[in-house]
Design a protein around this motif. Structure first.
Motif, PDB file in Angstrom:
ATOM      1  N   THR A  39       6.075   8.749   7.110  1.00 12.75           N
ATOM      2  CA  THR A  39       6.856   7.887   7.713  1.00 12.75           C
ATOM      3  C   THR A  39       5.967   6.791   8.332  1.00 12.75           C
ATOM      4  O   THR A  39       6.182   5.708   8.126  1.00 12.75           O
ATOM      5  CB  THR A  39       7.937   8.310   8.726  1.00 12.75           C
ATOM      6  N   LEU A  40       5.176   7.228   9.149  1.00 12.89           N
ATOM      7  CA  LEU A  40       4.075   6.214   9.544  1.00 12.89           C
ATOM      8  C   LEU A  40       3.407   5.687   8.796  1.00 12.89           C
ATOM      9  O   LEU A  40       2.968   4.300   8.872  1.00 12.89           O
ATOM     10  CB  LEU A  40       3.542   6.827  10.796  1.00 12.89           C
ATOM     11  N   ALA A  41       2.913   6.259   7.734  1.00 13.63           N
ATOM     12  CA  ALA A  41       1.939   5.671   6.875  1.00 13.63           C
ATOM     13  C   ALA A  41       2.546   5.069   5.554  1.00 13.63           C
ATOM     14  O   ALA A  41       1.765   4.565   4.885  1.00 13.63           O
ATOM     15  CB  ALA A  41       0.868   6.710   6.399  1.00 13.63           C
ATOM     16  N   HIS A  42       3.655   5.341   5.440  1.00  9.25           N
ATOM     17  CA  HIS A  42       4.392   4.544   4.018  1.00  9.25           C
ATOM     18  C   HIS A  42       4.120   3.313   4.049  1.00  9.25           C
ATOM     19  O   HIS A  42       3.954   2.741   2.587  1.00  9.25           O
ATOM     20  CB  HIS A  42       5.823   4.827   4.153  1.00  9.25           C
ATOM     21  N   PRO A  43       4.046   2.237   4.997  1.00  8.98           N
ATOM     22  CA  PRO A  43       3.915   0.930   4.717  1.00  8.98           C
ATOM     23  C   PRO A  43       2.364   0.530   4.044  1.00  8.98           C
ATOM     24  O   PRO A  43       2.345  -0.131   3.069  1.00  8.98           O
ATOM     25  CB  PRO A  43       3.950   0.132   5.986  1.00  8.98           C
ATOM     26  N   LEU A  44       1.268   1.388   4.519  1.00 10.64           N
ATOM     27  CA  LEU A  44       0.175   1.393   3.961  1.00 10.64           C
ATOM     28  C   LEU A  44       0.186   1.852   2.455  1.00 10.64           C
ATOM     29  O   LEU A  44      -0.657   1.251   1.465  1.00 10.64           O
ATOM     30  CB  LEU A  44      -1.043   1.788   4.843  1.00 10.64           C
ATOM     31  N   ASP A  45       0.963   2.856   2.301  1.00  7.49           N
ATOM     32  CA  ASP A  45       0.861   3.702   0.981  1.00  7.49           C
ATOM     33  C   ASP A  45       1.400   2.669  -0.059  1.00  7.49           C
ATOM     34  O   ASP A  45       1.326   2.503  -1.115  1.00  7.49           O
ATOM     35  CB  ASP A  45       1.728   4.675   0.934  1.00  7.49           C
ATOM     36  N   THR A  46       2.604   1.757   0.309  1.00 11.53           N
ATOM     37  CA  THR A  46       3.350   0.703  -0.444  1.00 11.53           C
ATOM     38  C   THR A  46       2.211  -0.382  -0.945  1.00 11.53           C
ATOM     39  O   THR A  46       1.952  -0.564  -1.849  1.00 11.53           O
ATOM     40  CB  THR A  46       4.351   0.257   0.178  1.00 11.53           C
ATOM     41  N   ILE A  47       1.383  -0.848   0.101  1.00 12.39           N
ATOM     42  CA  ILE A  47       0.440  -1.831  -0.148  1.00 12.39           C
ATOM     43  C   ILE A  47      -0.511  -1.195  -1.220  1.00 12.39           C
ATOM     44  O   ILE A  47      -1.246  -1.893  -2.087  1.00 12.39           O
ATOM     45  CB  ILE A  47      -0.306  -2.325   0.929  1.00 12.39           C
ATOM     46  N   LYS A  48      -1.066   0.106  -0.691  1.00 11.42           N
ATOM     47  CA  LYS A  48      -1.909   0.880  -1.824  1.00 11.42           C
ATOM     48  C   LYS A  48      -1.531   0.780  -3.323  1.00 11.42           C
ATOM     49  O   LYS A  48      -1.984   0.398  -4.461  1.00 11.42           O
ATOM     50  CB  LYS A  48      -2.195   2.080  -1.302  1.00 11.42           C
ATOM     51  N   THR A  49      -0.031   1.075  -3.451  1.00  7.11           N
ATOM     52  CA  THR A  49       0.539   1.257  -4.804  1.00  7.11           C
ATOM     53  C   THR A  49       0.578  -0.183  -5.518  1.00  7.11           C
ATOM     54  O   THR A  49       0.316  -0.347  -6.670  1.00  7.11           O
ATOM     55  CB  THR A  49       2.048   1.852  -4.486  1.00  7.11           C
ATOM     56  N   ARG A  50       0.952  -1.031  -4.749  1.00  8.53           N
ATOM     57  CA  ARG A  50       1.235  -2.392  -5.202  1.00  8.53           C
ATOM     58  C   ARG A  50      -0.360  -3.084  -5.584  1.00  8.53           C
ATOM     59  O   ARG A  50      -0.526  -3.754  -6.639  1.00  8.53           O
ATOM     60  CB  ARG A  50       1.630  -3.341  -4.210  1.00  8.53           C
ATOM     61  N   LEU A  51      -1.369  -2.595  -5.087  1.00  6.13           N
ATOM     62  CA  LEU A  51      -2.937  -3.243  -5.408  1.00  6.13           C
ATOM     63  C   LEU A  51      -3.086  -2.751  -6.451  1.00  6.13           C
ATOM     64  O   LEU A  51      -3.831  -2.965  -7.538  1.00  6.13           O
ATOM     65  CB  LEU A  51      -3.654  -2.848  -4.142  1.00  6.13           C
ATOM     66  N   GLN A  52      -2.762  -1.002  -6.609  1.00  2.44           N
ATOM     67  CA  GLN A  52      -3.247  -0.361  -7.835  1.00  2.44           C
ATOM     68  C   GLN A  52      -2.424  -0.710  -9.148  1.00  2.44           C
ATOM     69  O   GLN A  52      -3.142  -1.154 -10.405  1.00  2.44           O
ATOM     70  CB  GLN A  52      -2.908   1.236  -7.699  1.00  2.44           C
ATOM     71  N   LEU A  53      -1.307  -1.389  -8.975  1.00  2.00           N
ATOM     72  CA  LEU A  53      -0.466  -1.920 -10.182  1.00  2.00           C
ATOM     73  C   LEU A  53      -0.865  -3.305 -10.391  1.00  2.00           C
ATOM     74  O   LEU A  53      -0.252  -3.809 -11.283  1.00  2.00           O
ATOM     75  CB  LEU A  53       0.948  -1.584  -9.866  1.00  2.00           C
ATOM     76  N   GLY A  54      -1.536  -3.905  -9.294  1.00  2.00           N
ATOM     77  CA  GLY A  54      -1.814  -5.501  -9.701  1.00  2.00           C
ATOM     78  C   GLY A  54      -0.575  -6.475  -9.366  1.00  2.00           C
ATOM     79  O   GLY A  54      -0.341  -7.229  -9.822  1.00  2.00           O
ATOM     80  N   VAL A  55       0.546  -5.878  -8.545  1.00  3.18           N
ATOM     81  CA  VAL A  55       1.636  -6.467  -8.350  1.00  3.18           C
ATOM     82  C   VAL A  55       1.929  -7.120  -7.039  1.00  3.18           C
ATOM     83  O   VAL A  55       3.151  -7.553  -6.424  1.00  3.18           O
ATOM     84  CB  VAL A  55       2.985  -5.789  -8.798  1.00  3.18           C
ATOM     85  N   GLY A  56       0.793  -7.078  -6.196  1.00  4.44           N
ATOM     86  CA  GLY A  56       0.748  -7.306  -4.809  1.00  4.44           C
ATOM     87  C   GLY A  56       0.590  -8.847  -4.412  1.00  4.44           C
ATOM     88  O   GLY A  56       0.483  -9.271  -3.532  1.00  4.44           O
ATOM     89  N   GLY A  57       0.217  -9.829  -5.672  1.00  7.34           N
ATOM     90  CA  GLY A  57      -0.064 -11.163  -5.626  1.00  7.34           C
ATOM     91  C   GLY A  57      -1.298 -11.433  -4.700  1.00  7.34           C
ATOM     92  O   GLY A  57      -1.648 -12.556  -4.386  1.00  7.34           O
ATOM     93  N   SER A  58      -2.154 -10.537  -4.747  1.00 10.45           N
ATOM     94  CA  SER A  58      -3.668 -10.495  -4.078  1.00 10.45           C
ATOM     95  C   SER A  58      -4.289  -9.173  -4.554  1.00 10.45           C
ATOM     96  O   SER A  58      -3.758  -8.257  -4.743  1.00 10.45           O
ATOM     97  CB  SER A  58      -3.558 -10.626  -2.790  1.00 10.45           C
ATOM     98  N   ALA A  76      10.417  -4.421   2.424  1.00 13.50           N
ATOM     99  CA  ALA A  76       9.796  -3.855   1.352  1.00 13.50           C
ATOM    100  C   ALA A  76       8.773  -2.933   1.141  1.00 13.50           C
ATOM    101  O   ALA A  76       8.528  -2.254   0.356  1.00 13.50           O
ATOM    102  CB  ALA A  76       9.309  -5.275   0.588  1.00 13.50           C
ATOM    103  N   LEU A  77       8.118  -2.979   2.560  1.00 16.51           N
ATOM    104  CA  LEU A  77       7.141  -2.129   2.929  1.00 16.51           C
ATOM    105  C   LEU A  77       7.577  -0.582   2.918  1.00 16.51           C
ATOM    106  O   LEU A  77       6.782   0.393   2.948  1.00 16.51           O
ATOM    107  CB  LEU A  77       6.303  -2.347   4.143  1.00 16.51           C
ATOM    108  N   TYR A  78       9.014  -0.362   3.142  1.00 18.86           N
ATOM    109  CA  TYR A  78       9.741   0.978   3.146  1.00 18.86           C
ATOM    110  C   TYR A  78      10.446   1.562   1.878  1.00 18.86           C
ATOM    111  O   TYR A  78      11.161   2.108   2.007  1.00 18.86           O
ATOM    112  CB  TYR A  78      10.433   0.983   4.533  1.00 18.86           C
ATOM    113  N   ARG A  79       9.997   0.634   0.731  1.00 20.53           N
ATOM    114  CA  ARG A  79      10.642   0.746  -0.522  1.00 20.53           C
ATOM    115  C   ARG A  79      10.288   2.122  -0.691  1.00 20.53           C
ATOM    116  O   ARG A  79       9.167   2.637  -0.849  1.00 20.53           O
ATOM    117  CB  ARG A  79      10.444  -0.089  -1.524  1.00 20.53           C
TER     118      ARG A  79
END
Length: 250
Positions: A39-58, A76-79
């Motif tokens: 639960t605590l780490a999920h926002p960072l995990d979301t950012i990791k996934t978006r960076l890996q998929l190239g959908v994070g806008g950066s 969105a960080l908790y999707r």
């Protein structure tokens, strides 16, 4: 003879009760640890996934965070949070038990006493087998999480899971299994084996284990090492899970 038999039966029953209690305790501790840390780490995990998929806008973590907050808001960080919470609760509880079980079996077959830790390779192998044991729980729920995190449209964890089931059947939840299995085996082997290796190196000449600070350092170091070695598999798994048609094989 009757008294001896009754005494032996009572001892066996007592040992079984202690083992069952120990297993239940390990599972409960692991479950609570898994749910809270996920639960605590999920926002960072979301950012990791978006960076890996190239959908994070950066291409940077800070840029991805800002883009996600601006376009989709903090929620969105908790999707996809529910999937890994359920998964981590089950898998971490199982991890504690599976590690103890594999350690006992390996020590028995390699000639170690129950009270002995065993060699570093044995501990690492127990970790690898533990990773393989939790894979059937982690990989399907991780797929749902990745789909939620990488999707442009907001959807609940249940909606995402039902969509996968309707479109691909149960087989849809196995996408990225090879990469996921290799990631879990690698990371848990490094976590368990690497931790004991570092603690041995930091122990005094008489075998005295270091204090809590050294334990924290050892745990942090092997955590970084496990993710460094497991990241290539994680990226491959994420791409396969998000778009299996473009990435059909490992």
């Amino acid at each position: 003879t009757m008294k001896r038999t009754l005494k032996n039966n009572a001892s066996t029953a007592g040992a079984s009760a202690v083992a069952a209690s120990s297993a239940a305790t390990e599972i409960c501790i692991g479950t609570l640890t898994g749910v809270s840390s996920t639960t605590l780490a999920h926002p960072l995990d979301t950012i990791k996934t978006r960076l890996q998929l190239g959908v994070g806008g950066s291409t940077t973590m800070s840029g991805c965070i800002i883009h996600t907050l601006r376009t989709d808001g903090p929620q969105a960080l908790y999707r996809g949070l529910h999937a890994p919470v359920v998964s981590s609760g089950l898998s971490c509880g199982l991890t504690f038990y599976a590690k103890a079980l594999w350690s006992r079996l390996l020590k028995k077959n390699m000639g170690y006493k129950e009270s002995e830790r065993g060699s570093i390779p044995l501990v690492g192998l127990a970790g690898a087998l533990t990773g393989a044991s939790v894979a059937p729980i982690v990989i399907p729920t991780d797929l749902v999480k990745v789909r939620c995190q990488g999707s442009v449209a907001s959807q609940s964890t249940l909606q995402c899971a039902m969509h996968i089931l309707r479109s691909d059947g149960l087989n849809g939840f196995t996408k990225g299994s090879t990469a996921g299995m290799l990631q879990l085996v690698t990371q848990w082997a490094v976590l368990f084996g690497g931790y004991e290796f570092m603690m041995d190196r930091m122990s005094s000449a008489d075998g005295t284990r270091p204090g809590s600070l050294a334990t924290l350092v050892a745990g942090s170091a092997v955590g970084v090492a496990s993710w460094t070695l497991g990241m290539p598999f994680d990226i491959t798994k994420t791409k396969q899970q998000m778009n299996p048609k473009l990435n059909p094989t490992f």
